[in-house]
Design a protein around this motif. Structure first.
Motif, PDB file in Angstrom:
ATOM      1  N   TRP A  52       1.024  -0.893  -0.389  1.00 17.72           N
ATOM      2  CA  TRP A  52      -0.190   0.004   0.137  1.00 17.72           C
ATOM      3  C   TRP A  52       0.758   1.222   0.043  1.00 17.72           C
ATOM      4  O   TRP A  52       0.431   2.097  -0.726  1.00 17.72           O
ATOM      5  CB  TRP A  52      -1.174   0.011   1.036  1.00 17.72           C
ATOM      6  N   ASN A  53       1.710   0.946   1.042  1.00 21.68           N
ATOM      7  CA  ASN A  53       3.057   2.267   1.035  1.00 21.68           C
ATOM      8  C   ASN A  53       3.557   2.968  -0.211  1.00 21.68           C
ATOM      9  O   ASN A  53       3.642   3.705  -1.058  1.00 21.68           O
ATOM     10  CB  ASN A  53       4.150   1.849   1.649  1.00 21.68           C
ATOM     11  N   TYR A  54       4.296   1.726  -0.609  1.00 21.15           N
ATOM     12  CA  TYR A  54       4.084   1.773  -2.560  1.00 21.15           C
ATOM     13  C   TYR A  54       4.298   2.347  -3.255  1.00 21.15           C
ATOM     14  O   TYR A  54       4.355   3.458  -4.548  1.00 21.15           O
ATOM     15  CB  TYR A  54       5.086   0.391  -2.820  1.00 21.15           C
ATOM     16  N   ILE A  55       3.211   1.794  -3.583  1.00 17.27           N
ATOM     17  CA  ILE A  55       1.231   2.355  -4.796  1.00 17.27           C
ATOM     18  C   ILE A  55       0.898   3.649  -4.525  1.00 17.27           C
ATOM     19  O   ILE A  55       1.001   4.791  -5.672  1.00 17.27           O
ATOM     20  CB  ILE A  55       0.152   1.092  -4.292  1.00 17.27           C
ATOM     21  N   ILE A  56       0.797   4.155  -3.207  1.00  9.99           N
ATOM     22  CA  ILE A  56       0.851   5.392  -2.617  1.00  9.99           C
ATOM     23  C   ILE A  56       1.884   6.398  -3.610  1.00  9.99           C
ATOM     24  O   ILE A  56       1.524   7.378  -4.043  1.00  9.99           O
ATOM     25  CB  ILE A  56       0.121   5.420  -0.900  1.00  9.99           C
ATOM     26  N   TRP A  57       2.643   5.718  -2.508  1.00  7.98           N
ATOM     27  CA  TRP A  57       4.011   7.017  -2.880  1.00  7.98           C
ATOM     28  C   TRP A  57       4.523   6.937  -4.847  1.00  7.98           C
ATOM     29  O   TRP A  57       5.210   7.747  -4.981  1.00  7.98           O
ATOM     30  CB  TRP A  57       5.237   6.984  -1.336  1.00  7.98           C
ATOM     31  N   ASN A  58       4.477   5.728  -4.867  1.00  9.84           N
ATOM     32  CA  ASN A  58       5.349   5.834  -6.227  1.00  9.84           C
ATOM     33  C   ASN A  58       4.516   5.661  -7.481  1.00  9.84           C
ATOM     34  O   ASN A  58       4.825   5.690  -8.599  1.00  9.84           O
ATOM     35  CB  ASN A  58       6.466   4.243  -6.551  1.00  9.84           C
ATOM     36  N   TYR A  59       2.521   5.630  -7.202  1.00 15.15           N
ATOM     37  CA  TYR A  59       1.901   5.741  -8.215  1.00 15.15           C
ATOM     38  C   TYR A  59       0.970   7.107  -7.962  1.00 15.15           C
ATOM     39  O   TYR A  59       0.717   7.646  -8.996  1.00 15.15           O
ATOM     40  CB  TYR A  59       0.913   4.342  -8.228  1.00 15.15           C
ATOM     41  N   ARG A  60       0.212   6.880  -6.360  1.00 14.79           N
ATOM     42  CA  ARG A  60      -0.676   8.033  -6.831  1.00 14.79           C
ATOM     43  C   ARG A  60      -0.659   9.213  -6.469  1.00 14.79           C
ATOM     44  O   ARG A  60      -0.773   9.974  -6.607  1.00 14.79           O
ATOM     45  CB  ARG A  60      -1.854   7.494  -6.250  1.00 14.79           C
ATOM     46  N   VAL A  61       0.625   9.602  -5.456  1.00 13.55           N
ATOM     47  CA  VAL A  61       1.459  10.930  -5.646  1.00 13.55           C
ATOM     48  C   VAL A  61       0.988  11.368  -6.413  1.00 13.55           C
ATOM     49  O   VAL A  61       0.999  13.153  -6.916  1.00 13.55           O
ATOM     50  CB  VAL A  61       2.010  11.011  -3.957  1.00 13.55           C
ATOM     51  N   PRO A  62       2.153  10.981  -7.469  1.00 11.47           N
ATOM     52  CA  PRO A  62       2.728  11.457  -7.981  1.00 11.47           C
ATOM     53  C   PRO A  62       1.900  11.461  -9.343  1.00 11.47           C
ATOM     54  O   PRO A  62       1.731  12.940 -10.439  1.00 11.47           O
ATOM     55  CB  PRO A  62       4.042  10.698  -9.179  1.00 11.47           C
ATOM     56  N   LYS A  63       1.454  10.975  -9.585  1.00 11.53           N
ATOM     57  CA  LYS A  63      -0.627  11.005 -10.401  1.00 11.53           C
ATOM     58  C   LYS A  63      -1.018  12.476 -10.332  1.00 11.53           C
ATOM     59  O   LYS A  63      -1.663  12.969 -11.040  1.00 11.53           O
ATOM     60  CB  LYS A  63      -1.184   9.684 -10.837  1.00 11.53           C
ATOM     61  N   ALA A  64      -1.244  12.041  -9.182  1.00 14.07           N
ATOM     62  CA  ALA A  64      -2.016  13.167  -8.095  1.00 14.07           C
ATOM     63  C   ALA A  64      -1.439  14.676  -8.673  1.00 14.07           C
ATOM     64  O   ALA A  64      -1.841  15.778  -8.808  1.00 14.07           O
ATOM     65  CB  ALA A  64      -2.297  13.007  -6.659  1.00 14.07           C
ATOM     66  N   PHE A  65      -0.085  14.605  -8.604  1.00 20.98           N
ATOM     67  CA  PHE A  65       0.731  16.396  -8.700  1.00 20.98           C
ATOM     68  C   PHE A  65       0.808  16.016  -9.988  1.00 20.98           C
ATOM     69  O   PHE A  65       0.666  17.605 -10.419  1.00 20.98           O
ATOM     70  CB  PHE A  65       2.198  15.972  -7.563  1.00 20.98           C
ATOM     71  N   THR A  66       0.717  15.059 -10.876  1.00 21.14           N
ATOM     72  CA  THR A  66       1.207  15.552 -12.346  1.00 21.14           C
ATOM     73  C   THR A  66      -0.467  16.014 -12.566  1.00 21.14           C
ATOM     74  O   THR A  66      -0.334  17.076 -13.439  1.00 21.14           O
ATOM     75  CB  THR A  66       1.106  14.063 -13.360  1.00 21.14           C
ATOM     76  N   ALA A  67      -1.433  15.044 -12.354  1.00 25.57           N
ATOM     77  CA  ALA A  67      -2.902  16.469 -12.997  1.00 25.57           C
ATOM     78  C   ALA A  67      -3.007  17.498 -12.182  1.00 25.57           C
ATOM     79  O   ALA A  67      -3.208  18.565 -12.923  1.00 25.57           O
ATOM     80  CB  ALA A  67      -4.464  15.135 -12.028  1.00 25.57           C
TER      81      ALA A  67
END
Length: 343
Positions: A52-67
């Motif tokens: 979960w920690n990996y998914i949040i910091w390596n996928y979801r957070v960068p994706k949210a910042f990109t959006a």
């Protein structure tokens, strides 16, 4: 004083909405992660599942910042173009810069199969696509700047920009006609737009490009306000319009070209957000509009990306389709309700 207070309240509401949309975007995705675990991970506390920690910091957070960056960059670019050309239908892509980025991506994806000599350089991935698209947008921006040196009429520059867009679109069509099905599908997939493919390093590079565009925009606020009353009025105020026109074009080109290079061509946001922001704040003052479109664009893009990512499913809808389907009816309703366009 009352008007300033209303601006502060509106900015406060928009900022809270931005934080809410950012958190919502991170909490939803293909993998079901409890909201409490998401909050703990963001605050630096350990969570039950390391994945979960990996998914949040390596996928979801960068994706949210990109959006967030994509929405803000396109919205500001649209505002600059609408003010420069004094045309409510002008968007971030009117100068053909986005089309140049698309041409760069098309040459990389489809051109290598048509020219065997380029096959050695035909390693296509997210990084090479971003580089090719950046080179394409930079080349068109450079051509537009050279043309701007010779053309004094802003309307003529707008028409020339649209012609550049038509030329690049025609070249892409020719490449598509001769390309094989696999390469054509790959290009079409890129043209759908995506905010979920950037690494932290690419995200920082995109942020740096957009930051330069934002700084140039802030430096041009006085000339942008003067342009609303026409170039002759701006010149009567002692503003060097030739200098500021180049500055505005470069800023808009960096914003639109950078976003397109890293996220693909994304429609609607740059055209509609400036109108929506004017309706909310009921002003044409760029001291208010400039920060407002940055926040509002980020909110709208985060919402569209949240909808595009079907919760608890690996399916991701094309972000380009979501931005238009959700956003266009809202703009139509606002304009019909107001019965006038503030510009």
């Amino acid at each position: 004083m009352k008007r300033n207070n209303s601006y502060y309240i509106s900015f406060l509401i928009l900022t809270l909405a931005l934080m809410l949309c950012f958190g919502l975007n991170i909490s939803l995705g293909s993998v079901s992660i409890p909201f409490s675990a998401t909050v703990k991970s963001l605050l630096g506390y350990p969570v039950q599942n390391d994945s979960w920690n990996y998914i949040i910091w390596n996928y979801r957070v960068p994706k949210a910042f990109t959006a967030l960056l994509v929405g803000s960059g396109l919205s500001l670019s649209g505002l600059l173009m609408q003010t420069l050309f004094r045309n409510p239908l002008a968007g971030p892509f009117v100068l053909g810069i986005s089309s140049g980025a698309s041409l760069g991506a098309a040459l990389l994806i489809m051109g290598i199969s048509l020219f065997p000599g380029l096959m050695a350089f035909g390693f296509v991935n997210d990084v090479s696509l971003a580089i090719a698209a950046s080179l394409g947008s930079f080349l068109v921006l450079l051509i537009v700047m050279v043309v701007a040196l010779r053309v004094k009429d802003t309307l003529a520059l707008l028409i020339i920009g649209l012609m550049f867009g038509s030329i690049t679109a025609a070249i892409v069509s020719v490449l598509s006609y001769f390309s094989d099905a696999e390469k054509l599908q790959q290009y079409i997939y890129w043209s759908f737009g995506s905010v979920g493919n950037l690494s932290w390093a690419q995200l920082l590079l995109l942020f740096g490009i957009l930051l330069i565009g934002i700084i140039l925009s802030i430096a041009s606020i006085k000339s942008l306000n003067a342009l609303l009353l026409g170039e002759k009025y701006a010149q009567s105020l002692g503003i060097n319009m030739k200098k500021y026109r180049y500055s505005i074009i470069v800023a808009a080109g960096l914003l639109a070209g950078g976003v397109t290079a890293f996220a693909g061509p994304i429609a609607f946001i740059g055209l509609a957000v400036p109108h929506l922001t004017r309706q909310i704040f009921n002003t044409t003052d760029h001291k208010v509009l400039l920060p407002a479109v940055l926040v509002y664009g980020g909110i709208l893009m985060l919402l569209c990306d949240t909808v595009a990512q079907v919760p608890n499913s690996a399916s991701v809808l094309p972000i380009n389709a979501i931005t238009s389907i959700l956003g266009a009816p809202v703009v139509i309703w606002l304009l019909v309700r107001k019965r006038k366009m503030i510009f």
